[in-house]
Design a protein around this motif. Sequence first.
Motif, PDB file in Angstrom:
ATOM      1  N   TYR A  78       0.753  -1.170   0.016  1.00  0.00           N
ATOM      2  CA  TYR A  78      -0.161   0.128   0.003  1.00  0.00           C
ATOM      3  C   TYR A  78       0.888   1.182   0.003  1.00  0.00           C
ATOM      4  CZ  TYR A  78      -3.095   3.743   1.055  1.00  0.00           C
ATOM      5  OH  TYR A  78      -3.664   5.046   1.383  1.00  0.00           O
ATOM      6  N   GLU A  79       1.693   1.483   1.045  1.00  0.00           N
ATOM      7  CA  GLU A  79       2.499   2.772   1.177  1.00  0.00           C
ATOM      8  C   GLU A  79       3.513   2.854  -0.144  1.00  0.00           C
ATOM      9  OE1 GLU A  79       2.181   5.344   3.016  1.00  0.00           O
ATOM     10  OE2 GLU A  79       0.638   4.272   4.416  1.00  0.00           O
ATOM     11  N   ARG A  83      -0.518   3.780  -2.614  1.00  0.00           N
ATOM     12  CA  ARG A  83      -0.711   5.100  -2.403  1.00  0.00           C
ATOM     13  C   ARG A  83      -0.152   5.975  -3.497  1.00  0.00           C
ATOM     14  NH1 ARG A  83      -2.817   7.813   1.421  1.00  0.00           N
ATOM     15  NH2 ARG A  83      -2.132   9.947   1.754  1.00  0.00           N
ATOM     16  N   LEU A  86      -2.762   6.242  -6.263  1.00  0.00           N
ATOM     17  CA  LEU A  86      -4.047   6.896  -5.571  1.00  0.00           C
ATOM     18  C   LEU A  86      -3.686   8.369  -5.730  1.00  0.00           C
ATOM     19  CD1 LEU A  86      -5.218   4.496  -2.693  1.00  0.00           C
ATOM     20  CD2 LEU A  86      -6.424   4.966  -5.114  1.00  0.00           C
ATOM     21  N   GLU A  87      -2.496   8.768  -5.280  1.00  0.00           N
ATOM     22  CA  GLU A  87      -2.051  10.175  -5.423  1.00  0.00           C
ATOM     23  C   GLU A  87      -2.055  10.731  -6.738  1.00  0.00           C
ATOM     24  OE1 GLU A  87       1.570  10.036  -3.024  1.00  0.00           O
ATOM     25  OE2 GLU A  87       0.491  10.355  -1.092  1.00  0.00           O
ATOM     26  N   LYS A  91      -6.762  10.638  -5.647  1.00  0.00           N
ATOM     27  CA  LYS A  91      -7.846  10.045  -4.752  1.00  0.00           C
ATOM     28  C   LYS A  91      -7.383   9.484  -3.514  1.00  0.00           C
ATOM     29  CE  LYS A  91     -10.867   9.411  -8.248  1.00  0.00           C
ATOM     30  NZ  LYS A  91     -11.943  10.074  -8.582  1.00  0.00           N
ATOM     31  N   ALA A  92      -6.197   9.652  -3.107  1.00  0.00           N
ATOM     32  CA  ALA A  92      -5.546   9.309  -1.977  1.00  0.00           C
ATOM     33  C   ALA A  92      -6.330   9.740  -0.743  1.00  0.00           C
ATOM     34  CB  ALA A  92      -4.144   9.821  -1.907  1.00  0.00           C
ATOM     35  N   GLU A  93      -6.701  11.204  -0.670  1.00  0.00           N
ATOM     36  CA  GLU A  93      -7.226  11.643   0.537  1.00  0.00           C
ATOM     37  C   GLU A  93      -8.732  10.942   0.595  1.00  0.00           C
ATOM     38  OE1 GLU A  93      -8.787  16.066   1.824  1.00  0.00           O
ATOM     39  OE2 GLU A  93      -6.764  15.824   1.100  1.00  0.00           O
ATOM     40  N   PHE A  95      -9.528   8.122  -0.444  1.00  0.00           N
ATOM     41  CA  PHE A  95      -9.193   6.914  -0.021  1.00  0.00           C
ATOM     42  C   PHE A  95      -9.254   6.747   1.583  1.00  0.00           C
ATOM     43  CE2 PHE A  95      -6.678   3.352   0.802  1.00  0.00           C
ATOM     44  CZ  PHE A  95      -7.254   2.182   0.174  1.00  0.00           C
ATOM     45  N   ASP A  96      -8.448   7.461   2.215  1.00  0.00           N
ATOM     46  CA  ASP A  96      -8.166   7.712   3.508  1.00  0.00           C
ATOM     47  C   ASP A  96      -9.627   7.764   4.071  1.00  0.00           C
ATOM     48  OD1 ASP A  96      -5.365   7.037   2.949  1.00  0.00           O
ATOM     49  OD2 ASP A  96      -4.862   9.062   3.221  1.00  0.00           O
ATOM     50  N   VAL A 124      -9.929   1.893  -6.527  1.00  0.00           N
ATOM     51  CA  VAL A 124     -10.145   1.960  -5.192  1.00  0.00           C
ATOM     52  C   VAL A 124     -10.510   1.052  -4.278  1.00  0.00           C
ATOM     53  CG1 VAL A 124     -11.157   3.607  -3.740  1.00  0.00           C
ATOM     54  CG2 VAL A 124     -10.483   4.631  -5.902  1.00  0.00           C
TER      55      VAL A 124
END
Length: 196
Positions: A78-79, A83, A86-87, A91-93, A95-96, A124
């Motif tokens: 993921y990291e 991630r 998604l960034e 979409k990262a924010e 997604f969180d 996602v």
Amino acid sequence: MLRRLYDWTMSLASRKSAELWLGIISFVESSIFLVPADVLFLPMALARPDKVWRYALVATVTSVLGGIAGWVLGYYAYESIARPILEFYGKAEAFDQLRLSVDYETVILLLVTSGLAHLPPIKVVTILSGVAHVNIWLFIVSAILARGGRFFLLAWLLRRYGEPIRHFIEKRLGQIAAAGAILLIVVYIAYRLLTH
């Protein structure tokens, strides 16, 4: 950028290698790509109605395999990999926020709704399923039902109604599928409220 991706994807439908491209687009759509495989599936199915069931099978299998790749990214990387993807899409924010607000059962529901109606985007939810450690076999069965349901429904509509249904599919099927997905979510929420 999105328009260029859409146009490029549409141009693949007329190539001899269209079936291979359908598999590739279906695979990457479920984990990292922005344009849905329907964009390629529709013109291919209309051009070769005799192959519509084969195209639906190719799209389903490769989409599920792509979903498994998204699950693996979420579960194991993921990291380091998921991630940044998604960034890249911004979409990262979101997604969180989603990750912090859903439980295991809700992730399964989202997997079905995203597979049927892209609500939320399938990439996602496949990554989220890995992050949430959804059982891989449950994930695979859910993905087969959702993605297979979508592609085989499209195949049936195109086979039965042909070119006249294309405009309806392109303009309205997403809205109808989204309404069905929303109804499924509302029923699920009502069930959760009544049983807890």
